[in-house]
Design a protein around this motif. Structure first.
Motif, PDB file in Angstrom:
ATOM      1  N   ALA A  89     -30.336  -2.402  13.253  1.00 49.00           N
ATOM      2  CA  ALA A  89     -29.887  -1.426  14.241  1.00 49.00           C
ATOM      3  C   ALA A  89     -28.980  -0.395  13.571  1.00 49.00           C
ATOM      4  O   ALA A  89     -27.940  -0.744  13.018  1.00 49.00           O
ATOM      5  CB  ALA A  89     -29.147  -2.125  15.368  1.00 49.00           C
TER       6      ALA A  89
ATOM      7  N   THR B 278     -27.111   2.297  18.421  1.00 52.62           N
ATOM      8  CA  THR B 278     -27.313   1.341  19.508  1.00 52.62           C
ATOM      9  C   THR B 278     -26.852   1.921  20.842  1.00 52.62           C
ATOM     10  O   THR B 278     -25.665   2.201  21.023  1.00 52.62           O
ATOM     11  CB  THR B 278     -26.552   0.027  19.228  1.00 52.62           C
ATOM     12  OG1 THR B 278     -26.974  -0.518  17.963  1.00 52.62           O
ATOM     13  CG2 THR B 278     -26.819  -0.990  20.320  1.00 52.62           C
TER      14      THR B 278
ATOM     15  N   LYS C 205     -37.648   9.611  15.048  1.00 57.27           N
ATOM     16  CA  LYS C 205     -37.974   9.216  16.413  1.00 57.27           C
ATOM     17  C   LYS C 205     -37.073   8.072  16.851  1.00 57.27           C
ATOM     18  O   LYS C 205     -36.985   7.049  16.167  1.00 57.27           O
ATOM     19  CB  LYS C 205     -39.436   8.786  16.494  1.00 57.27           C
ATOM     20  CG  LYS C 205     -39.877   8.378  17.891  1.00 57.27           C
ATOM     21  CD  LYS C 205     -41.330   7.940  17.897  1.00 57.27           C
ATOM     22  CE  LYS C 205     -41.768   7.540  19.305  1.00 57.27           C
ATOM     23  NZ  LYS C 205     -43.188   7.115  19.335  1.00 57.27           N
ATOM     24  N   PRO C 206     -36.409   8.214  17.996  1.00 52.72           N
ATOM     25  CA  PRO C 206     -35.599   7.099  18.487  1.00 52.72           C
ATOM     26  C   PRO C 206     -36.472   5.893  18.804  1.00 52.72           C
ATOM     27  O   PRO C 206     -37.605   6.034  19.261  1.00 52.72           O
ATOM     28  CB  PRO C 206     -34.969   7.656  19.771  1.00 52.72           C
ATOM     29  CG  PRO C 206     -35.161   9.136  19.729  1.00 52.72           C
ATOM     30  CD  PRO C 206     -36.380   9.380  18.896  1.00 52.72           C
ATOM     31  N   THR C 207     -35.931   4.720  18.550  1.00 54.03           N
ATOM     32  CA  THR C 207     -36.614   3.497  18.968  1.00 54.03           C
ATOM     33  C   THR C 207     -36.605   3.397  20.484  1.00 54.03           C
ATOM     34  O   THR C 207     -37.544   2.890  21.100  1.00 54.03           O
ATOM     35  CB  THR C 207     -35.926   2.266  18.351  1.00 54.03           C
ATOM     36  OG1 THR C 207     -35.855   2.417  16.937  1.00 54.03           O
ATOM     37  CG2 THR C 207     -36.697   0.992  18.666  1.00 54.03           C
ATOM     38  N   GLY C 208     -35.525   3.893  21.072  1.00 48.67           N
ATOM     39  CA  GLY C 208     -35.402   3.916  22.522  1.00 48.67           C
ATOM     40  C   GLY C 208     -34.566   5.100  22.959  1.00 48.67           C
ATOM     41  O   GLY C 208     -33.745   5.610  22.202  1.00 48.67           O
TER      42      GLY C 208
ATOM     43  N   SER D 225     -31.324   4.559  20.867  1.00 47.21           N
ATOM     44  CA  SER D 225     -31.210   3.513  19.850  1.00 47.21           C
ATOM     45  C   SER D 225     -32.185   3.821  18.723  1.00 47.21           C
ATOM     46  O   SER D 225     -33.208   4.485  18.932  1.00 47.21           O
ATOM     47  CB  SER D 225     -31.530   2.134  20.436  1.00 47.21           C
ATOM     48  OG  SER D 225     -30.598   1.772  21.430  1.00 47.21           O
ATOM     49  N   LEU D 226     -31.853   3.352  17.541  1.00 45.74           N
ATOM     50  CA  LEU D 226     -32.744   3.502  16.399  1.00 45.74           C
ATOM     51  C   LEU D 226     -32.621   2.279  15.513  1.00 45.74           C
ATOM     52  O   LEU D 226     -31.526   1.904  15.101  1.00 45.74           O
ATOM     53  CB  LEU D 226     -32.405   4.754  15.590  1.00 45.74           C
ATOM     54  CG  LEU D 226     -33.284   4.985  14.358  1.00 45.74           C
ATOM     55  CD1 LEU D 226     -34.716   5.308  14.759  1.00 45.74           C
ATOM     56  CD2 LEU D 226     -32.729   6.115  13.491  1.00 45.74           C
ATOM     57  N   GLU D 227     -33.755   1.660  15.234  1.00 50.86           N
ATOM     58  CA  GLU D 227     -33.811   0.548  14.307  1.00 50.86           C
ATOM     59  C   GLU D 227     -34.664   0.936  13.113  1.00 50.86           C
ATOM     60  O   GLU D 227     -35.688   1.594  13.255  1.00 50.86           O
ATOM     61  CB  GLU D 227     -34.413  -0.697  14.982  1.00 50.86           C
ATOM     62  CG  GLU D 227     -33.540  -1.291  16.063  1.00 50.86           C
ATOM     63  CD  GLU D 227     -34.131  -2.575  16.622  1.00 50.86           C
ATOM     64  OE1 GLU D 227     -35.162  -3.035  16.085  1.00 50.86           O
ATOM     65  OE2 GLU D 227     -33.566  -3.112  17.588  1.00 50.86           O
ATOM     66  N   MET D 228     -34.226   0.534  11.925  1.00 49.95           N
ATOM     67  CA  MET D 228     -34.985   0.782  10.707  1.00 49.95           C
ATOM     68  C   MET D 228     -35.036  -0.508   9.900  1.00 49.95           C
ATOM     69  O   MET D 228     -33.982  -1.093   9.622  1.00 49.95           O
ATOM     70  CB  MET D 228     -34.348   1.909   9.886  1.00 49.95           C
ATOM     71  CG  MET D 228     -34.303   3.244  10.617  1.00 49.95           C
ATOM     72  SD  MET D 228     -33.547   4.578   9.660  1.00 49.95           S
ATOM     73  CE  MET D 228     -34.783   4.778   8.376  1.00 49.95           C
TER      74      MET D 228
ATOM     75  N   THR E 111     -27.484   9.686  10.620  1.00 56.04           N
ATOM     76  CA  THR E 111     -28.612   9.348  11.489  1.00 56.04           C
ATOM     77  C   THR E 111     -28.487  10.079  12.818  1.00 56.04           C
ATOM     78  O   THR E 111     -29.485  10.572  13.369  1.00 56.04           O
ATOM     79  CB  THR E 111     -28.674   7.829  11.728  1.00 56.04           C
ATOM     80  OG1 THR E 111     -28.784   7.167  10.464  1.00 56.04           O
ATOM     81  CG2 THR E 111     -29.865   7.463  12.592  1.00 56.04           C
TER      82      THR E 111
END
Length: 245
Positions: free
Chosen positions: A23, A26, A59-62, A16-19, A49
């Protein structure tokens, strides 16, 4: 230039990646080892992305992204020799004023000395019959020629996988055909990202990303018609604000 195919695989594990609180990707999980993989989706769907995550540029958020078993964000030194990227806009990728400087940069970053880098640059230029480009000013080249310079710079690094982010964008049809022949001969894994499904028909596997999620995964004959049908359905919608999202 062609040589035996190199076995390779990559894996996105619950990525997952949030900026800025939004999101972008996901809970994306996929593993692939096909030689030619296409990634399709609308503009803003998360394709670029995905490309940057694949190369370890963000960097991935998760979750984790591994290419050939390497965590490409955590181990940047190994990632330099594992995966390369051809950006959609060559002007965003090119740094140096001459072709030979551009091709040498990545090699110097890997710790090669100037003589080693110079020999490698000469060999790459010779393999493309472009030794006369060595001292050429990059700004004088056409968009297609710049795209080739970027590709040669990536190939000089000898990555095991290359991500192509809309490689035909802004190129006329003859230049697209010429670049396609060049890409076809490359023995490494190619992950080709595009919004035009016709550019991905020769891939072995297609990943359809929609709103940061994996909408469909399978062979071109299954995924591309479904994607095309959905895009035509959206194109028939009179709400142009939805198309611009």
């Amino acid at each position: 230039m062609s040589s035996p195919l190199q076995p390779m695989s990559f894996e996105f594990s619950n990525v997952s990646l949030e900026m800025e609180g939004k999101a972008i990707i996901t809970d994306l999980s996929v593993r692939a080892d096909e030689h030619r993989i296409g990634v399709v989706g609308r503009n803003g769907s998360g394709k670029s992305t995905f490309a940057r995550l694949f190369c370890g540029l963000v960097k991935p958020t998760g979750g984790t992204v591994r290419v050939d078993g390497i965590d490409v964000y955590a181990d940047r030194a190994a990632a330099l020799s594992t995966v390369g990227i051809l950006f959609q806009n060559s002007d965003h990728q090119i740094i140096f004023p001459t072709v030979e400087e551009e091709l040498a940069f990545g090699l110097l970053q890997k710790g090669w000395n100037k003589n080693q880098a110079s020999e490698k640059v000469e060999a790459v230029l010779e393999s493309f019959d472009k030794t006369h480009w060595a001292k050429e000013a990059v700004h004088r080249l056409s968009q297609g020629q710049k795209r080739l310079v970027c590709l040669m710079a990536v190939l000089a690094m000898e990555p095991k996988a290359i991500v192509l982010d809309e490689p035909y964008s802004g190129l006329d049809i003859p230049t697209q055909m010429q670049l396609a022949r060049t890409l076809e001969a490359i023995p490494t894994m190619l992950v080709h990202i595009a919004h035009d499904p016709s550019h991905l028909a020769d891939c072995s596997r297609i990943l359809w990303i929609d709103e940061g999620r994996l909408a469909m995964d399978g062979p071109p004959l299954k995924v591309l018609p479904a994607f095309d049908a959905r895009m035509r359905q959206l194109g028939g919608n009179d709400d142009i604000s939805d198309l611009a999202s």
